[in-house]
Design a protein around this motif. Sequence first.
Motif, PDB file in Angstrom:
ATOM      1  N   LEU A 426      27.623  59.274  82.963  1.00  0.00           N
ATOM      2  CA  LEU A 426      27.599  60.120  84.157  1.00  0.00           C
ATOM      3  C   LEU A 426      28.588  61.268  84.021  1.00  0.00           C
ATOM      4  CD1 LEU A 426      26.788  60.770  87.093  1.00  0.00           C
ATOM      5  CD2 LEU A 426      28.535  59.114  87.820  1.00  0.00           C
ATOM      6  N   ASP A 427      29.798  60.968  83.554  1.00  0.00           N
ATOM      7  CA  ASP A 427      30.791  62.030  83.331  1.00  0.00           C
ATOM      8  C   ASP A 427      30.274  63.043  82.317  1.00  0.00           C
ATOM      9  OD1 ASP A 427      32.496  60.753  85.095  1.00  0.00           O
ATOM     10  OD2 ASP A 427      33.699  59.790  83.533  1.00  0.00           O
ATOM     11  N   ALA A 428      29.561  62.566  81.287  1.00  0.00           N
ATOM     12  CA  ALA A 428      29.000  63.475  80.285  1.00  0.00           C
ATOM     13  C   ALA A 428      27.936  64.377  80.890  1.00  0.00           C
ATOM     14  CB  ALA A 428      28.417  62.673  79.123  1.00  0.00           C
ATOM     15  N   ALA A 429      27.127  63.844  81.831  1.00  0.00           N
ATOM     16  CA  ALA A 429      26.117  64.666  82.504  1.00  0.00           C
ATOM     17  C   ALA A 429      26.785  65.779  83.306  1.00  0.00           C
ATOM     18  CB  ALA A 429      25.250  63.798  83.415  1.00  0.00           C
ATOM     19  N   HIS A 430      27.872  65.454  83.972  1.00  0.00           N
ATOM     20  CA  HIS A 430      28.606  66.487  84.706  1.00  0.00           C
ATOM     21  C   HIS A 430      29.159  67.540  83.740  1.00  0.00           C
ATOM     22  CE1 HIS A 430      28.282  64.901  88.720  1.00  0.00           C
ATOM     23  NE2 HIS A 430      28.829  63.731  88.398  1.00  0.00           N
ATOM     24  N   PHE A 431      29.620  67.094  82.560  1.00  0.00           N
ATOM     25  CA  PHE A 431      30.111  68.077  81.589  1.00  0.00           C
ATOM     26  C   PHE A 431      28.997  69.006  81.145  1.00  0.00           C
ATOM     27  CE2 PHE A 431      30.604  69.543  77.248  1.00  0.00           C
ATOM     28  CZ  PHE A 431      31.827  70.207  77.324  1.00  0.00           C
ATOM     29  N   LEU A 432      27.799  68.468  80.905  1.00  0.00           N
ATOM     30  CA  LEU A 432      26.689  69.333  80.493  1.00  0.00           C
ATOM     31  C   LEU A 432      26.385  70.378  81.557  1.00  0.00           C
ATOM     32  CD1 LEU A 432      24.153  66.878  78.787  1.00  0.00           C
ATOM     33  CD2 LEU A 432      25.838  68.380  77.716  1.00  0.00           C
ATOM     34  N   ARG A 433      26.514  69.995  82.806  1.00  0.00           N
ATOM     35  CA  ARG A 433      26.309  70.962  83.879  1.00  0.00           C
ATOM     36  C   ARG A 433      27.387  72.054  83.846  1.00  0.00           C
ATOM     37  NH1 ARG A 433      23.056  68.578  87.951  1.00  0.00           N
ATOM     38  NH2 ARG A 433      20.955  68.647  87.091  1.00  0.00           N
ATOM     39  N   ARG A 434      28.640  71.662  83.606  1.00  0.00           N
ATOM     40  CA  ARG A 434      29.702  72.668  83.519  1.00  0.00           C
ATOM     41  C   ARG A 434      29.460  73.589  82.329  1.00  0.00           C
ATOM     42  NH1 ARG A 434      32.966  68.165  84.299  1.00  0.00           N
ATOM     43  NH2 ARG A 434      33.887  68.335  82.215  1.00  0.00           N
ATOM     44  N   LEU A 435      29.049  73.000  81.226  1.00  0.00           N
ATOM     45  CA  LEU A 435      28.764  73.799  80.035  1.00  0.00           C
ATOM     46  C   LEU A 435      27.668  74.824  80.315  1.00  0.00           C
ATOM     47  CD1 LEU A 435      28.941  74.403  76.977  1.00  0.00           C
ATOM     48  CD2 LEU A 435      27.416  72.450  76.595  1.00  0.00           C
ATOM     49  N   SER A 436      26.645  74.405  81.043  1.00  0.00           N
ATOM     50  CA  SER A 436      25.522  75.308  81.310  1.00  0.00           C
ATOM     51  C   SER A 436      25.923  76.487  82.200  1.00  0.00           C
ATOM     52  CB  SER A 436      24.373  74.536  81.960  1.00  0.00           C
ATOM     53  OG  SER A 436      24.681  74.154  83.293  1.00  0.00           O
ATOM     54  N   GLN A 437      27.045  76.358  82.912  1.00  0.00           N
ATOM     55  CA  GLN A 437      27.494  77.428  83.793  1.00  0.00           C
ATOM     56  C   GLN A 437      28.480  78.392  83.143  1.00  0.00           C
ATOM     57  OE1 GLN A 437      26.177  78.029  86.882  1.00  0.00           O
ATOM     58  NE2 GLN A 437      24.764  76.437  86.127  1.00  0.00           N
ATOM     59  N   THR A 438      28.800  78.166  81.890  1.00  0.00           N
ATOM     60  CA  THR A 438      29.690  79.099  81.198  1.00  0.00           C
ATOM     61  C   THR A 438      28.959  80.405  80.904  1.00  0.00           C
ATOM     62  OG1 THR A 438      29.091  78.249  79.010  1.00  0.00           O
ATOM     63  CG2 THR A 438      30.971  77.209  80.122  1.00  0.00           C
ATOM     64  N   GLY A 439      29.732  81.471  80.707  1.00  0.00           N
ATOM     65  CA  GLY A 439      29.132  82.778  80.460  1.00  0.00           C
ATOM     66  C   GLY A 439      28.179  82.800  79.276  1.00  0.00           C
ATOM     67  N   PRO A 440      28.602  82.321  78.101  1.00  0.00           N
ATOM     68  CA  PRO A 440      27.702  82.355  76.937  1.00  0.00           C
ATOM     69  C   PRO A 440      26.412  81.569  77.141  1.00  0.00           C
ATOM     70  CG  PRO A 440      29.964  82.009  76.233  1.00  0.00           C
ATOM     71  CD  PRO A 440      29.964  81.883  77.719  1.00  0.00           C
ATOM     72  N   MET A 441      26.468  80.461  77.884  1.00  0.00           N
ATOM     73  CA  MET A 441      25.254  79.683  78.110  1.00  0.00           C
ATOM     74  C   MET A 441      24.374  80.322  79.180  1.00  0.00           C
ATOM     75  SD  MET A 441      25.195  77.273  75.901  1.00  0.00           S
ATOM     76  CE  MET A 441      24.019  76.053  76.486  1.00  0.00           C
ATOM     77  N   ARG A 442      24.985  80.958  80.193  1.00  0.00           N
ATOM     78  CA  ARG A 442      24.168  81.647  81.207  1.00  0.00           C
ATOM     79  C   ARG A 442      23.381  82.800  80.583  1.00  0.00           C
ATOM     80  NH1 ARG A 442      28.786  81.362  84.530  1.00  0.00           N
ATOM     81  NH2 ARG A 442      29.060  83.631  84.310  1.00  0.00           N
ATOM     82  N   GLU A 443      23.920  83.352  79.494  1.00  0.00           N
ATOM     83  CA  GLU A 443      23.202  84.435  78.814  1.00  0.00           C
ATOM     84  C   GLU A 443      21.844  83.972  78.285  1.00  0.00           C
ATOM     85  OE1 GLU A 443      25.501  86.016  75.655  1.00  0.00           O
ATOM     86  OE2 GLU A 443      27.158  86.692  76.926  1.00  0.00           O
ATOM     87  N   ILE A 444      21.724  82.699  77.963  1.00  0.00           N
ATOM     88  CA  ILE A 444      20.500  82.232  77.299  1.00  0.00           C
ATOM     89  C   ILE A 444      19.676  81.271  78.147  1.00  0.00           C
ATOM     90  CG2 ILE A 444      21.464  82.587  74.995  1.00  0.00           C
ATOM     91  CD1 ILE A 444      21.987  79.579  74.816  1.00  0.00           C
ATOM     92  N   ILE A 445      20.234  80.754  79.240  1.00  0.00           N
ATOM     93  CA  ILE A 445      19.502  79.802  80.077  1.00  0.00           C
ATOM     94  C   ILE A 445      18.746  80.548  81.169  1.00  0.00           C
ATOM     95  CG2 ILE A 445      19.689  77.910  81.743  1.00  0.00           C
ATOM     96  CD1 ILE A 445      22.086  76.876  80.159  1.00  0.00           C
ATOM     97  N   GLU A 446      17.428  80.398  81.148  1.00  0.00           N
ATOM     98  CA  GLU A 446      16.611  80.920  82.241  1.00  0.00           C
ATOM     99  C   GLU A 446      16.539  79.907  83.376  1.00  0.00           C
ATOM    100  OE1 GLU A 446      11.905  81.644  82.838  1.00  0.00           O
ATOM    101  OE2 GLU A 446      12.839  82.892  81.268  1.00  0.00           O
TER     102      GLU A 446
END
Length: 538
Positions: A426-446
């Motif tokens: 569960l903690d890892a799932a929350h980390f993936l969500r935080r990762l997806s909100q970083t600037g470099p990842m927002r550049e590529i996530i639609e």
Amino acid sequence: MEDFDYVIVGAGSAGCVLASRLSENGRYRVALLEAGGSDLNFWVRMPIGYGKAFYHDRLNWKYMTEPVPGFGNRQAYWPRGKVIGGSSSINAMVFIRGQAEDFDGWQALGNPGWSYADVLPLFRRMEDNLAGADTWRGRGGPLTVTSIEDVVHPLCRNYVEGSVEAGLARNPDFNGATQEGVGIYQITTRNGFRCSAATAYLAPARRRPNLQVLSSAHATRLLFEGRRAVGVEYRQGGALRQIRARREVILSAGAINSPQLLQLSGVGDPALLARHGIPVVHAAPQVGQNLQDHIGFDHLYRSRRPTLNDVLRPWLGRLKVGLRYVLTRSGPLSLSVNQGGGFFRTSPEHARPNMQLYFSPVSYTRAVPGRRALMSPDVFSGFLVGVSNCHPTSRGALTIASADPFAAPLIQPNYLSTEEDVRELLDAAHFLRRLSQTGPMREIIESEIRPGPDIVDDDALIADIRARSGSVFHPCGTCVMGPDPAGAVVDARLRAHGLDGLRVVDASIFPRITSGNLNAPTIMVGEKGSDLILQDAR
């Protein structure tokens, strides 16, 4: 019935090492039995071909577990190599040794000679790291380890930079001074081809006159005289045959088939053996217990930029990368789809990394076992970011289903049976969500497709974890190493407790699962086992 000094059952990651090392001095006659066939197969040799081997009838045992309560009574699919090279011929080729604490922990459990200081020279001996030798890395060994830093998909840069923004350190080598951090995986390839244990160890050794390799030879039981193992019965070409070992029989059939063969041969829980009409040779209820495996899940994203889906899905794209591979042994087909990686702590309470990361610049729908032969990229531009637990506390068991040596065993991994395992994922799932909100990842996530933006609170995320998690295909521990015969199958020299002339040398001896992919530590066990056997032969 032909006699050999050593008879090895299983030409997998450890068995290939044993066949090479035990035969190289020319003093001993060695026989290697493998239930599968030749590894001279396009889907084995081409690195990305493991997508085809994943469900290949002739290359893969294609095991299924029993329904798992922690998975909502879903079954888990367990691909295992049924081919020369074993699972090293069908795996994703990621080279991870594990953490130093893993091996120090093995020794602390009463297994002298297995500390990190003890096994590091073996890791260095087995490795031909093309980046060169250093304190931790070896050069000139049989197993080629290749850096793909300069040839990975461009989206890997966003993944690494996003992970750094999320708080992880960059790590150029997960097998170096520390495993912790984020970076690009190294893989076991050589000149654009898979470098399996068979390629690294067995192929050069097969020219030796004192080594005989018997393929399509399915071991059916071990032969005992009293409490001493003296040979192996096997079926090959429709005929039942026997082969004798003057010195030792060595089981290297893996975490599933080694305990299965022991139980079929009368070494196991007496109550289990009695149910199937098998005479007891040695009462050992611990055979098949202590089953461990890593599990994980992916978050699936639709990408703003092209991914490997855009290359591998259209026929013209496949033609182009296919021609590139044939002509130059380069391009996407020469790599693994697990390109970015890393190890991190889900909370400060953990003294060392407890979670592994994967970044794949491709997304796909996994095939239904037995129905589709190839993992097919999605029709849209997509990618996956995944996690798996390094130190699961859940324990399972494996037992024979009948006295039929060709019947698959019953596998119950008991995934997510402890609160600790659920909480850290569960903690890892929350980390993936935080990762997806970083600037470099927002550049590529639609957009996030799975689990989806509506899955937010802990209960919903846990339900998603139970519904979508699966094996990372790292089973081990079922012939556990330890000093107490009441709780272990083999001792620290890998000799079977209570029996003579028998050792187990493969991932089934792991007391506790190592951190990360298991192929490298299993090959190391083969190296260590060969040293122990040769020392005892003097």
